[in-house]
Design a protein around this motif. Structure first.
Motif, mmCIF file in Angstrom:
data_model
loop_
_atom_site.group_PDB
_atom_site.id
_atom_site.type_symbol
_atom_site.label_atom_id
_atom_site.label_comp_id
_atom_site.label_asym_id
_atom_site.label_seq_id
_atom_site.Cartn_x
_atom_site.Cartn_y
_atom_site.Cartn_z
ATOM 1 N N ASP A 1 0.834 -1.210 0.000
ATOM 2 C CA ASP A 1 0.000 0.000 0.000
ATOM 3 C C ASP A 1 0.867 1.257 0.000
ATOM 4 O O ASP A 1 0.615 2.206 -0.752
ATOM 5 C CB ASP A 1 -0.922 0.031 1.223
ATOM 6 N N ILE A 2 1.880 1.271 0.861
ATOM 7 C CA ILE A 2 2.765 2.437 0.964
ATOM 8 C C ILE A 2 3.487 2.668 -0.362
ATOM 9 O O ILE A 2 3.545 3.798 -0.855
ATOM 10 C CB ILE A 2 3.757 2.257 2.139
ATOM 11 N N ALA A 3 4.023 1.604 -0.943
ATOM 12 C CA ALA A 3 4.735 1.738 -2.219
ATOM 13 C C ALA A 3 3.815 2.254 -3.312
ATOM 14 O O ALA A 3 4.187 3.139 -4.097
ATOM 15 C CB ALA A 3 5.351 0.392 -2.625
ATOM 16 N N SER A 4 2.608 1.721 -3.368
ATOM 17 C CA SER A 4 1.647 2.151 -4.380
ATOM 18 C C SER A 4 1.310 3.635 -4.228
ATOM 19 O O SER A 4 1.305 4.389 -5.219
ATOM 20 C CB SER A 4 0.373 1.306 -4.262
ATOM 21 N N LEU A 5 1.028 4.059 -3.009
ATOM 22 C CA LEU A 5 0.722 5.478 -2.760
ATOM 23 C C LEU A 5 1.899 6.375 -3.149
ATOM 24 O O LEU A 5 1.715 7.445 -3.737
ATOM 25 C CB LEU A 5 0.371 5.692 -1.288
ATOM 26 N N ALA A 6 3.109 5.923 -2.826
ATOM 27 C CA ALA A 6 4.296 6.732 -3.107
ATOM 28 C C ALA A 6 4.558 6.837 -4.606
ATOM 29 O O ALA A 6 4.773 7.928 -5.128
ATOM 30 C CB ALA A 6 5.508 6.127 -2.394
ATOM 31 N N TYR A 7 4.542 5.702 -5.303
ATOM 32 C CA TYR A 7 4.838 5.714 -6.735
ATOM 33 C C TYR A 7 3.796 6.470 -7.553
ATOM 34 O O TYR A 7 4.109 7.109 -8.544
ATOM 35 C CB TYR A 7 4.975 4.292 -7.282
ATOM 36 N N LYS A 8 2.542 6.413 -7.110
ATOM 37 C CA LYS A 8 1.476 7.103 -7.836
ATOM 38 C C LYS A 8 1.329 8.561 -7.414
ATOM 39 O O LYS A 8 0.476 9.269 -7.945
ATOM 40 C CB LYS A 8 0.143 6.376 -7.625
ATOM 41 N N LYS A 9 2.147 8.977 -6.441
ATOM 42 C CA LYS A 9 2.108 10.363 -5.934
ATOM 43 C C LYS A 9 0.693 10.747 -5.490
ATOM 44 O O LYS A 9 0.233 11.857 -5.714
ATOM 45 C CB LYS A 9 2.608 11.356 -6.980
ATOM 46 N N GLN A 10 -0.007 9.804 -4.850
ATOM 47 C CA GLN A 10 -1.379 10.048 -4.417
ATOM 48 C C GLN A 10 -1.459 10.766 -3.073
ATOM 49 O O GLN A 10 -2.532 11.203 -2.683
ATOM 50 C CB GLN A 10 -2.143 8.721 -4.337
#
Length: 161
Positions: free
Chosen positions: A85-94
């Motif tokens: 979840d953390i990686a996804s939020l970070a990479y997508k700049k959400q």
């Protein structure tokens, strides 16, 4: 020592945690990831200090008390889910900030990745101490929730420290 069952659902710690989690669920922009505890791996462990006292002859087996033991539970897979979840939020700049409520140094890679992506990574370990390698990779450390006194799950009495 008398054998008896312990209903941890009646403990002050369990009650406080349920209130805490219910409050979190009501907050905006909160993603709560809950694991499930496995009864299969639950076990009681004798305190290392008590083991040392036994080996040094400062304590007898006959004098072992209920509060010389702690119970350990295991949950699996939650760290990985949170890390993804953390990686996804970070990479997508959400997001521009992530606040993680944990003190587990397994989250060092997630904290490092988040900061490399320009996102603030704040840690709330709920008043627990954290390892230096985790502290090195966070932008802030805050414990905002009310600190509970240490309690023994067996007796629910406040322990002296």
């Amino acid at each position: 020592m008398q054998k008896r069952g312990i209903d941890f659902r009646q403990s002050d710690t369990f009650k406080w945690m349920n209130v805490f989690l219910e409050e979190l669920k009501k907050r905006r922009k909160i993603a709560l990831r809950m694991g499930e505890l496995s009864d299969e791996f639950a076990h009681f462990s004798i305190s290392p200090d008590v083991v040392k006292q036994l080996f040094l002859g400062k304590k007898e087996l006959a004098n072992i008390r209920e509060d010389d033991f702690t119970i350990s539970f295991s949950q699996k897979g939650v760290d990985m889910k949170i890390g993804i979840d953390i990686a996804s939020l970070a990479y997508k700049k959400q997001v521009d900030q992530i606040i993680l409520i944990s003190g587990d140094s397994d989250f060092v890679p997630a904290a490092k990745l988040t900061r490399r992506e320009g996102i603030d990574f704040i840690l709330d370990p709920l008043w627990a101490s954290i390892k230096p390698n985790l502290h090195e990779h966070i932008d802030g450390l805050r414990s905002n929730w009310k600190k509970l006194p240490a309690v023994s799950p067996q007796t629910e009495e406040t322990q002296e420290h």
